[in-house]
Scaffold this active site. Structure first.
Site, PDB file in Angstrom:
ATOM      1  N   GLY A 287      34.148  34.021  54.891  1.00  0.00           N
ATOM      2  CA  GLY A 287      34.732  33.288  56.002  1.00  0.00           C
ATOM      3  C   GLY A 287      36.215  33.062  55.828  1.00  0.00           C
TER       4      GLY A 287
ATOM      5  N   ARG B 226      41.878  28.669  46.528  1.00  0.00           N
ATOM      6  CA  ARG B 226      40.753  28.197  47.342  1.00  0.00           C
ATOM      7  C   ARG B 226      40.000  27.049  46.691  1.00  0.00           C
ATOM      8  NH1 ARG B 226      37.817  33.805  47.605  1.00  0.00           N
ATOM      9  NH2 ARG B 226      38.890  33.911  45.587  1.00  0.00           N
TER      10      ARG B 226
ATOM     11  N   THR C 113      33.165  29.421  48.696  1.00  0.00           N
ATOM     12  CA  THR C 113      34.248  28.723  49.390  1.00  0.00           C
ATOM     13  C   THR C 113      33.718  27.812  50.490  1.00  0.00           C
ATOM     14  OG1 THR C 113      35.506  30.770  49.103  1.00  0.00           O
ATOM     15  CG2 THR C 113      36.492  29.083  50.483  1.00  0.00           C
TER      16      THR C 113
ATOM     17  N   HIS D  68      33.956  29.557  38.847  1.00  0.00           N
ATOM     18  CA  HIS D  68      34.743  30.619  39.473  1.00  0.00           C
ATOM     19  C   HIS D  68      36.172  30.506  38.961  1.00  0.00           C
ATOM     20  CE1 HIS D  68      36.564  32.843  42.984  1.00  0.00           C
ATOM     21  NE2 HIS D  68      37.562  32.023  42.688  1.00  0.00           N
TER      22      HIS D  68
ATOM     23  N   ARG E  13      39.040  39.683  36.275  1.00  0.00           N
ATOM     24  CA  ARG E  13      39.873  39.679  37.485  1.00  0.00           C
ATOM     25  C   ARG E  13      41.220  40.374  37.238  1.00  0.00           C
ATOM     26  NH1 ARG E  13      39.436  36.890  41.991  1.00  0.00           N
ATOM     27  NH2 ARG E  13      37.907  35.412  41.135  1.00  0.00           N
TER      28      ARG E  13
ATOM     29  N   SER F 132      31.948  37.519  49.840  1.00  0.00           N
ATOM     30  CA  SER F 132      33.085  38.238  50.383  1.00  0.00           C
ATOM     31  C   SER F 132      33.983  38.631  49.219  1.00  0.00           C
ATOM     32  CB  SER F 132      33.868  37.362  51.370  1.00  0.00           C
ATOM     33  OG  SER F 132      34.489  36.286  50.691  1.00  0.00           O
TER      34      SER F 132
ATOM     35  N   HIS G 103      25.086  35.426  46.279  1.00  0.00           N
ATOM     36  CA  HIS G 103      25.204  34.584  47.474  1.00  0.00           C
ATOM     37  C   HIS G 103      24.054  34.946  48.421  1.00  0.00           C
ATOM     38  CE1 HIS G 103      29.206  32.886  46.491  1.00  0.00           C
ATOM     39  NE2 HIS G 103      29.293  34.006  45.785  1.00  0.00           N
TER      40      HIS G 103
ATOM     41  N   ASP H  42      27.875  39.110  41.965  1.00  0.00           N
ATOM     42  CA  ASP H  42      28.522  38.400  43.079  1.00  0.00           C
ATOM     43  C   ASP H  42      28.037  38.980  44.400  1.00  0.00           C
ATOM     44  OD1 ASP H  42      30.090  36.305  43.925  1.00  0.00           O
ATOM     45  OD2 ASP H  42      31.985  37.368  43.779  1.00  0.00           O
TER      46      ASP H  42
ATOM     47  N   TYR I 283      32.474  25.646  45.478  1.00  0.00           N
ATOM     48  CA  TYR I 283      33.813  25.683  44.887  1.00  0.00           C
ATOM     49  C   TYR I 283      34.384  24.285  44.657  1.00  0.00           C
ATOM     50  CZ  TYR I 283      34.961  30.710  45.465  1.00  0.00           C
ATOM     51  OH  TYR I 283      35.044  32.077  45.361  1.00  0.00           O
TER      52      TYR I 283
END
Length: 393
Positions: free
Chosen positions: A72, A166, A102, A198, A230, A292, A66, A288, A133
């Protein structure tokens, strides 16, 4: 006059082992690979580097960064900061792909492209994906295919989100249309045209991608799912995807909370996937970086947030070797040749004559990064930056 650098007597992993070799860099390319090169009789200014105590590997390719920050999820004050040049170079990253996540409202594709150009001017190779996203995808020109054809730095789409609270909860038809547009744009522009995906922790896992392929002319190779470590359920679905012919990506930035609550460490995920028989060229790591790393409870409430780090890319590859007994060649493949191949970056990820001179020297004794070259220019020496970003102290 082009800069000429001769790296002598390195143990070369291209990423396949080549043994001890000399590598000659001329300008921004690898000019020759061989043995016992000599410049004693040359009148040209040549910098000679003794690499007898080093491995020479390709510069690392980070397929998910990113550039302009992300996040955020906890409000405006939780938007993460932009990446700086040495965030990449001190971690051996010489090629990086920028994405939105996001937030595609306060973070924009035009801003992402501007940052990509800035990082390239400062010293590394950069590319971007269009979209974020959400589906329908935000684009620069108003069309995915047009973005890929008309904008040099845009090489794919993503990271679109599935199986995540999200995401925009896309339909199978919407996912297919994104993949089809990416494929056509990639074909017409000579680019990879993949769709970076994602993957969240939702119960549907990778089923939306399998459903998108079923009954269509698409294949799983059109999709490049990330965050496949994950949790164990996501990891196992990733193995199924890879066995069907796809490439899967493990995320190296993490938190102690996530590791304690089921995340599979990227180094361990790489080792387990190799042990399961997945070929190294179908397994990649990405950082990544500057994303965030939100921590949510089961109700989707934000508990905390950390920031992804590009340097974790090589840290995890090294950990795979030192703690999980992955071969150095396979670990390096996961951050060089494999991501370069899935992204369609033919000049990147390998050491061969005519390819870009993106190279990293690793110390034999502890595998630490000693020197980094990007497009033939040395950016790191003795583990310290020779070049910094415009606004770095």
């Amino acid at each position: 006059m082009e800069q000429i650098i001769l790296i002598k007597n390195a143990q070369v992993l291209a990423p396949e082992p080549l043994g001890r070799r000399d590598v000659l860099i001329s300008g921004n390319s690898i000019a020759a690979i061989g043995e016992n090169f000599s410049v004693a009789d040359s009148n040209l200014p040549v910098t000679v580097i003794d690499a007898s105590e080093h491995y020479l590997v390709p510069g690392f390719v980070d397929s998910l960064v990113h550039f302009i920050g992300g996040g955020g999820e906890g409000g405006f004050a939780t938007r993460t900061p932009e990446m700086q040049l040495t965030d990449a170079t001190l971690g051996g990253v010489t090629t990086a792909i920028g994405v939105l996540g996001t937030d595609a409202t306060t973070r924009t594709l035009t801003n992402l492209l501007a940052k990509a150009h800035a990082l390239q001017i400062e010293g590394i190779s950069t590319y971007c994906h269009t979209g974020s996203y959400e589906i329908p995808c935000r684009t620069v020109t108003g069309n995915i295919t047009d973005d890929l054809i008309l904008i040099d730095k845009i090489i794919g789409v993503g990271e679109i989100a599935i199986s995540d609270h999200r995401s925009s909860q896309p339909t199978i038809s919407e996912i297919r249309k994104v993949a089809a547009a990416a494929r056509v744009g990639g074909m017409l522009s000579g680019k990879g045209g993949i769709v970076s995906v994602h993957v969240g922790a939702g119960d549907s896992l990778l089923q939306p991608l399998f459903d998108a392929v079923t009954g269509s002319e698409l294949t799983v190779k059109q999709f490049y799912p990330t965050h496949m470590n994950r949790n164990n359920a996501v990891f196992e679905s990733g193995l199924r995807f890879a066995k069907a012919g796809g490439v899967i990506d493990f995320t190296t930035s993490t938190t102690d909370y996530d590791l304690k609550h089921g995340e599979v460490a990227a180094a361990q995920a790489l080792a387990r996937a190799l042990q399961a028989g997945i070929p190294a060229m179908q397994l990649t790591l990405s950082s990544d970086g500057n994303a965030s790393l939100p921590i949510f409870n089961e109700d989707g409430d934000l508990l905390g947030l950390q920031v992804g780090q590009v340097r974790t890319l090589y840290q995890s590859a090294r950990e795979a070797v030192q703690q999980y007994h992955v071969s150095l060649a396979d670990a390096i493949t996961a951050i060089t040749a494999a991501p370069a191949a899935v992204l369609g970056l033919k000049q990147k990820g390998r050491i061969a004559v005519g390819l870009d001179a993106d190279l990293v020297l690793l110390r034999h004794d502890d595998l630490t990064i000693d020197q980094v070259f990007a497009m033939g220019k040395q950016l790191v020496a003795a583990g310290q930056p020779l070049v910094k970003g415009t606004f770095e102290p």
